[in-house]
Each structure stands twice: as structure tokens, then as C-alpha cells.
Scaffold this motif. Structure first.
Motif, PDB file in Angstrom:
ATOM      1  N   GLY A 274       0.811  -1.204   0.000  1.00 28.80           N
ATOM      2  CA  GLY A 274       0.000   0.000   0.000  1.00 28.80           C
ATOM      3  C   GLY A 274       0.847   1.257   0.000  1.00 28.80           C
ATOM      4  O   GLY A 274       0.523   2.245  -0.668  1.00 28.80           O
ATOM      5  N   ALA A 275       1.954   1.239   0.746  1.00 29.13           N
ATOM      6  CA  ALA A 275       2.847   2.401   0.782  1.00 29.13           C
ATOM      7  C   ALA A 275       3.478   2.652  -0.580  1.00 29.13           C
ATOM      8  O   ALA A 275       3.642   3.804  -1.005  1.00 29.13           O
ATOM      9  CB  ALA A 275       3.926   2.194   1.837  1.00 29.13           C
ATOM     10  N   GLN A 276       3.832   1.599  -1.300  1.00 33.12           N
ATOM     11  CA  GLN A 276       4.418   1.767  -2.633  1.00 33.12           C
ATOM     12  C   GLN A 276       3.385   2.304  -3.622  1.00 33.12           C
ATOM     13  O   GLN A 276       3.721   3.104  -4.494  1.00 33.12           O
ATOM     14  CB  GLN A 276       4.980   0.433  -3.117  1.00 33.12           C
ATOM     15  N   LEU A 277       2.146   1.870  -3.486  1.00 34.00           N
ATOM     16  CA  LEU A 277       1.101   2.383  -4.368  1.00 34.00           C
ATOM     17  C   LEU A 277       0.830   3.857  -4.098  1.00 34.00           C
ATOM     18  O   LEU A 277       0.599   4.639  -5.031  1.00 34.00           O
ATOM     19  CB  LEU A 277      -0.178   1.562  -4.184  1.00 34.00           C
ATOM     20  N   GLU A 278       0.869   4.245  -2.829  1.00 38.68           N
ATOM     21  CA  GLU A 278       0.725   5.671  -2.503  1.00 38.68           C
ATOM     22  C   GLU A 278       1.880   6.461  -3.098  1.00 38.68           C
ATOM     23  O   GLU A 278       1.691   7.556  -3.649  1.00 38.68           O
ATOM     24  CB  GLU A 278       0.665   5.834  -0.985  1.00 38.68           C
ATOM     25  N   SER A 279       3.092   5.901  -2.995  1.00 36.14           N
ATOM     26  CA  SER A 279       4.257   6.572  -3.579  1.00 36.14           C
ATOM     27  C   SER A 279       4.144   6.645  -5.098  1.00 36.14           C
ATOM     28  O   SER A 279       4.531   7.645  -5.713  1.00 36.14           O
ATOM     29  CB  SER A 279       5.533   5.825  -3.175  1.00 36.14           C
ATOM     30  N   LEU A 280       3.601   5.593  -5.718  1.00 34.91           N
ATOM     31  CA  LEU A 280       3.430   5.577  -7.169  1.00 34.91           C
ATOM     32  C   LEU A 280       2.530   6.729  -7.616  1.00 34.91           C
ATOM     33  O   LEU A 280       2.855   7.466  -8.558  1.00 34.91           O
ATOM     34  CB  LEU A 280       2.832   4.229  -7.578  1.00 34.91           C
ATOM     35  N   CYS A 281       1.376   6.897  -6.952  1.00 32.56           N
ATOM     36  CA  CYS A 281       0.462   7.980  -7.309  1.00 32.56           C
ATOM     37  C   CYS A 281       1.100   9.343  -7.075  1.00 32.56           C
ATOM     38  O   CYS A 281       0.921  10.279  -7.872  1.00 32.56           O
ATOM     39  CB  CYS A 281      -0.832   7.853  -6.517  1.00 32.56           C
ATOM     40  N   ASN A 282       1.854   9.449  -5.988  1.00 35.64           N
ATOM     41  CA  ASN A 282       2.518  10.717  -5.687  1.00 35.64           C
ATOM     42  C   ASN A 282       3.594  11.037  -6.724  1.00 35.64           C
ATOM     43  O   ASN A 282       3.732  12.191  -7.164  1.00 35.64           O
ATOM     44  CB  ASN A 282       3.122  10.657  -4.288  1.00 35.64           C
ATOM     45  N   GLU A 283       4.365  10.011  -7.118  1.00 37.28           N
ATOM     46  CA  GLU A 283       5.416  10.225  -8.113  1.00 37.28           C
ATOM     47  C   GLU A 283       4.825  10.604  -9.464  1.00 37.28           C
ATOM     48  O   GLU A 283       5.385  11.430 -10.189  1.00 37.28           O
ATOM     49  CB  GLU A 283       6.279   8.965  -8.257  1.00 37.28           C
ATOM     50  N   ALA A 284       3.681   9.998  -9.825  1.00 35.46           N
ATOM     51  CA  ALA A 284       3.037  10.360 -11.090  1.00 35.46           C
ATOM     52  C   ALA A 284       2.618  11.828 -11.084  1.00 35.46           C
ATOM     53  O   ALA A 284       2.769  12.538 -12.088  1.00 35.46           O
ATOM     54  CB  ALA A 284       1.826   9.459 -11.330  1.00 35.46           C
ATOM     55  N   ALA A 285       2.107  12.302  -9.938  1.00 37.77           N
ATOM     56  CA  ALA A 285       1.729  13.713  -9.837  1.00 37.77           C
ATOM     57  C   ALA A 285       2.957  14.613  -9.904  1.00 37.77           C
ATOM     58  O   ALA A 285       2.906  15.702 -10.502  1.00 37.77           O
ATOM     59  CB  ALA A 285       0.971  13.941  -8.532  1.00 37.77           C
ATOM     60  N   VAL A 308       9.414   3.681  -8.958  1.00 35.70           N
ATOM     61  CA  VAL A 308       9.221   2.973  -7.693  1.00 35.70           C
ATOM     62  C   VAL A 308       9.936   1.631  -7.717  1.00 35.70           C
ATOM     63  O   VAL A 308      10.523   1.202  -6.720  1.00 35.70           O
ATOM     64  CB  VAL A 308       7.718   2.790  -7.405  1.00 35.70           C
ATOM     65  N   LEU A 309       9.911   0.940  -8.865  1.00 33.26           N
ATOM     66  CA  LEU A 309      10.546  -0.364  -8.971  1.00 33.26           C
ATOM     67  C   LEU A 309      12.067  -0.273  -9.007  1.00 33.26           C
ATOM     68  O   LEU A 309      12.762  -1.001  -8.295  1.00 33.26           O
ATOM     69  CB  LEU A 309      10.064  -1.079 -10.234  1.00 33.26           C
ATOM     70  N   ALA A 351      16.976   3.004 -20.495  1.00 34.45           N
ATOM     71  CA  ALA A 351      17.375   4.153 -19.685  1.00 34.45           C
ATOM     72  C   ALA A 351      17.883   3.643 -18.340  1.00 34.45           C
ATOM     73  O   ALA A 351      17.150   2.940 -17.635  1.00 34.45           O
ATOM     74  CB  ALA A 351      16.195   5.095 -19.478  1.00 34.45           C
ATOM     75  N   PRO A 352      19.119   3.950 -17.954  1.00 31.06           N
ATOM     76  CA  PRO A 352      19.655   3.432 -16.697  1.00 31.06           C
ATOM     77  C   PRO A 352      18.870   3.941 -15.492  1.00 31.06           C
ATOM     78  O   PRO A 352      18.624   5.133 -15.338  1.00 31.06           O
ATOM     79  CB  PRO A 352      21.099   3.974 -16.677  1.00 31.06           C
ATOM     80  N   ARG A 353      18.451   3.025 -14.640  1.00 33.37           N
ATOM     81  CA  ARG A 353      17.769   3.348 -13.381  1.00 33.37           C
ATOM     82  C   ARG A 353      18.365   2.483 -12.284  1.00 33.37           C
ATOM     83  O   ARG A 353      18.511   1.278 -12.458  1.00 33.37           O
ATOM     84  CB  ARG A 353      16.263   3.097 -13.465  1.00 33.37           C
TER      85      ARG A 353
END
Length: 519
Positions: A274-285, A308-309, A351-353
Motif C-alpha cells: 500500500g505504501a508503494q502504491l501511494e508513492s506511485l500515485c505521488n510520483e506520477a503527480a 518505484v521499482l 534508460a539506466p535506473r
């Protein structure tokens, strides 16, 4: 500060003694002052600085928590013992004294504890297990007594008949006693056990302890016995429907573009907490803000999943030859994945990540829990696809396949230990030395040959398409499948062996999930 004061006092005494002044009164004053200073310092350490009452507890309820329907039902059933006391008393039911929430980090254990306080209309006090542990004897036990006392005081002050004490990371203070454990840790745990035993069913206000940990295996057995933590509730990673529920909650107040498909994002985010999904939505914004966009598009969510990954894009600049090799490597993974299960590739990038120079993101069809030998073999084919593509195009390999080989070896080892190899049912501790490694090498050798046969028809087309990937840096799964279909149409007369025809219903297994099953 203390060292400075001690040094100054010693220097003062020596100076007074040298000039002939009686130093006994001075020594007495210094001793009294040092005692007062030590007492004040000890009281300050005794104060539970991190424990706090949550003033905004009623802003969080169970409707704000997604993807944990089963855990919420279990917790709400347990909390009903606080809400309907007369009813449970008529049935002779003893109220619960403690509830233990277990599960991976980021799954919502703390949120569920806060929602529990709202659900029961209780006073709420939270603390971390590390706050009870100090090197000074008696500090931890004193803090345990203090937090329970403050919980009762808060309930009385607010006019409530119950209080909830939430202890996060309880494994810090609740580990198994004896062995090499510290005596202060044992005293703190003993005090916690005493406080939980002291909660009488007729006591008002009643105190319920909710604790959270992701290491329930190291907790002391006395803490887990009935009468202390009566219920253990598993708060696990959400499935696809749970991830979709969380995404809807997290994007409720965000301006989404018309092309956003939350169900597709839920499928892509397999294994996310759940925390990663919250971070995903925040990062998209954040990415939308960076591009001065007023809406969040599907492309922004795609980039957010990558971040996130794998982490943020790095500043590394591979040479053109290295980029071409990375493109060939990743296309090898992608071709193998599509041949094992169509429509499994979501995104390909060079793309290097993080520590990766490129990667292929795959979409599991469903959240699987059991896997057949064929499904495990397919995953090994995908893992070896990158190195085999390099062999076909360059006639050599690179160090970029190191992690792929580790994943393939783990999966092959899982096959052996689960009785899916030619050895049949085995027990690792009873195997002769070297037999396990020999069987793993045999499995990998067979699947390596299978991977070569899968990729060989695409060798020339792969070389040409890798140049296009280098120019564009990343492509999505739809574009890649269009190219792959054109390639297969060209050599349809020499179709692949029937062995490699796989139906779309078969599950693509994530390497991380295989590692979890092996453990």
C-alpha cells in the motif's frame, strides 16, 4: 556538557588548593550540584519523548484503508468486544487484551491501528518499540508503566471508557528472552507482560494493546500466549483487486486524464504494498508537475512505476556499443517472455535506473500462489533470454546477465526442492554433497538450449530492431508486439516447435515470488 562541567570542577579544586583555600566546602557544593544534575538528567530520560497521543485520530477510519478487506474484517470483529461490552458479558466472553498485526512493511498496519481508535471511539497513544530500550537500567520498564498510565488518564480526560495503546516494531522490545539478550530488554518485556496481565475485565477505562511487527517469528512465546496477544492478524500484500481499491483511494483527489486505466496500473504493480502504491500515485503527480501538466496521464503512471521499482534515472552515460548490447539483451528477455505467454510485456527501456542499465517490465495475468514445472521452466527461459540474445548477435556474453543467472539458479533450485526435477522427491539435508548443484546445472543446461531454439529465428530481426530501441530509448508492449508479429509472419513456414506454444492462461511467475516460495 557533563564532561565539560567535570573538567571545570577539577580545575577549580586544584586551583583553590594551590592558593591555600579550604576546598572541602567547594567539594561538598560540587557533589550536591552533580547529584541534582544527574537526577534531572535521569528524569528526562525516563520521559517517553516519542510516545504521543494522536490528535487527528478521528480523521482516519477503515474506509480510508484499501486492499485489506479480510484483515479489516478480523480486526473489526475483535474491536467489537470493546464496543458491545454488555452483549459479550452476557455470553461470558473475556475481552481481548492484545491484537498483533503482522505482515510486510508498508501494508497499512499503523493505519489500521488508528482506524481502530476511531471505530471504538477510544483514546489513542502510539509508541515505537525502540523508545522503550535504553542502556540505563529501569528506563524501559518505567516508560512501559508510564504509557499505560497516560493511556488511562487520556481516556478519563476525554470522557471515554477505553484506550488503545499502539506499539510499532514490537519485536525490538518483545524478542525472545535468554541467550544473548540484554538484561534491560528482558526487564522491559517483563514490565509489558505485567501491564497486559493487569488489565482486568471490569477495569474502566479498558486498555487494548495493538502491536505491529514484520518479525513475529522472533517474539517471546510469553507475549503471544492467550490472555496477552489473543489475536494475530495477517496484513499481507494486496492482490490485484486490493491494489485497484488502493489506487482509487489514492487518486480520488487527483486530476486524472481520460486515458488513465487504473486496472491496468493495478496489474502492472504486482507485489506492491500500500505504501508503494501511494508513492506511485505521488510520483506520477510529481512528474506531471515537472512537465507543467494540469492532468496526470497514463504515461506519467508508467514512468512512476519504473521509478518505484528501479529508482530514479541515473547520470550514467553508457557508450553507443554498450547501449546497443543492452538493447539486444532486453529484447531477448522480451521475446522470450512473449513466446512463453503472449501479452506479458508492458514496457522495455534502456534508460539506466538504479543499478540496472535497462529492464523489461512484465504484467502477471493473475496473482498466482502455486506453480507447475512448466511455469517455472518458462520463467527460467525469460531469465536466460537476455544472455542468449547476446550470444546470437555478438557471439559472446557480458557481465550484464549476472543477476539473470542468479534468478535462474534460484528457480531451478526451487524445482529440485519441490520434487519437480528428475530426482523426484528429495530432502536437502539428506542429499550427498554436490548432487543438488549437479541437478541445478542439468536443468539450466536443458533450458538454455530451449531458450536458444526460441530466440534463433529472431536473431537477424533482433539485431535491426535493437538499433531502433537505442534511438527511442524505450518502447511500450503494444509497439513491441506489433514488431514481433511481423517477424513471426515472415518465417511462418518454419514455425517454432510445438513444445514452445503456450496458452495465454499460463501464469508468468515473478522472480521475487519464486524466491519467496523457495524460502
Amino acid at each position: 556538557m557533563r564532561d565539560w562541567l567535570i573538567g571545570f570542577a577539577v580545575a577549580l579544586v586544584i586551583f583553590l588548593a594551590v592558593i591555600g583555600i579550604n576546598v572541602l566546602p567547594v567539594l561538598l557544593l560540587i557533589a550536591v550540584g552533580f547529584a541534582i544534575y544527574t537526577l534531572m538528567e535521569r528524569r528526562q530520560m525516563m520521559a517517553p519523548t516519542g510516545s504521543k497521543e494522536t490528535a487527528v485520530r478521528h480523521a482516519i477510519n477503515f474506509d480510508h484503508i484499501g486492499g485489506q478487506d479480510h484483515a479489516k474484517r478480523e480486526l473489526m470483529e475483535a474491536l467489537d468486544f470493546l464496543r458491545y461490552r454488555e452483549k459479550i458479558r452476557s455470553l461470558g466472553i473475556r475481552p481481548l487484551k492484545g491484537i498483533l498485526l503482522t505482515g510486510p512493511p508498508g501494508t497499512g498496519k499503523t493505519l489500521m491501528a488508528k482506524a481502530a481508535a476511531t471505530y471504538t471511539d477510544s483514546a489513542f497513544i502510539s509508541a515505537s518499540g525502540s523508545e522503550f530500550v535504553e542502556m540505563y537500567v529501569g528506563v524501559g520498564a518505567q516508560r512501559v508503566r508510564d504509557i499505560f498510565r497516560r493511556a488511562r488518564q487520556s481516556a478519563r480526560k476525554e470522557g471515554k471508557d477505553s484506550a488503545i495503546v499502539f506499539i510499532d516494531e514490537i519485536d525490538v522490545v518483545g524478542g525472545k528472552r535468554g541467550g544473548h539478550s540484554h538484561q534491560e530488554y528482558d526487564q522491559t518485556l517483563n514490565q509489558l507482560l505485567t501491564e497486559m496481565d493487569g488489565m482486568q475485565t471490569t477495569q474502566s477505562p479498558m486498555v487494548l494493546v495493538i502491536a505491529a511487527t514484520n518479525r513475529s517469528d522472533i517474539l517471546d512465546s510469553a507475549l503471544l500466549r492467550p490472555g496477552r496477544f489473543d489475536r494475530q492478524i495477517r496484513v499481507d500484500l494486496p492482490d490485484k483487486d486490493g491494489r485497484l481499491h488502493i489506487l482509487r483511494i489514492q487518486t480520488k483527489d487527483k486530476p486524472l486524464a481520460s486515458d488513465v486505466d487504473l486496472e491496468h496500473i493495478a496489474r502492472e504493480s504486482y507485489g506492491f504494498s500500500g505504501a508503494q502504491l501511494e508513492s506511485l500515485c505521488n510520483e506520477a503527480a510529481i512528474i506531471a508537475l515537472r512537465d507543467n501538466s494540469t492532468q496526470i496521464t497514463q504515461a506519467y503512471f508508467r514512468d512512476a512505476v519504473d521509478k518505484v521499482l528501479m529508482g530514479e534515472k541515473t547520470g550514467r552515460h553508457p557508450t553507443s556499443d554498450e547501449l546497443f548490447r543492452v538493447a539486444v539483451h532486453e529484447l531477448g528477455h522480451a521475446i522470450a517472455s512473449e513466446m512463453m505467454r503472449p501479452f506479458s510485456v508492458s514496457h522495455i527501456t534502456i534508460a539506466p535506473r538504479g543499478n540496472a542499465l535497462g529492464f523489461v517490465r512484465q504484467i502477471p495475468e493473475t496473482d498466482g500462489y502455486l506453480y507447475t514445472k512448466e511455469q517455472l521452466d518458462q520463467q527460467v527461459v525469460v531469465a536466460l533470454g537476455g544472455a542468449m540474445a547476446e550470444s546470437l548477435v555478438f557471439n559472446n556474453r557480458s557481465t550484464g546477465a549476472q543477476n539473470d543467472f542468479l534468478q535462474a539458479s534460484r528457480i531451478a533450485r526451487t524445482e529440485v526442492m519441490c520434487g519437480l526435477s528428475r530426482m523426484g522427491i528429495v530432502a536437502e539435508e539428506h542429499l550427498p554433497d554436490g548432487i543438488l548443484d549437479e541437478e541445478v546445472r542439468f536443468i539450466l543446461s536443458e533450458i538454455e538450449q530451449r531458450t536458444r531454439e526460441v530466440l534463433t529465428p529472431f536473431a537477424q530481426d533482433l539485431h535491426d530492431y535493437a538499433q531502433y530501441v537505442v534511438a527511442t530509448e524505450s518502447i511500450d508492449g503494444t509497439e513491441f508486439r506489433e514488431w514481433l508479429t511481423e517477424c513471426k509472419d515472415r518465417f511462418v513456414s518454419t514455425s517454432l516447435p510445438e513444445t514452445y506454444s503456450v496458452t495465454t492462461s499460463e501464469q508468468l511467475v515473478e522472480p521475487s515470488e519464486i524466491t519467496r516460495l523457495a524460502n
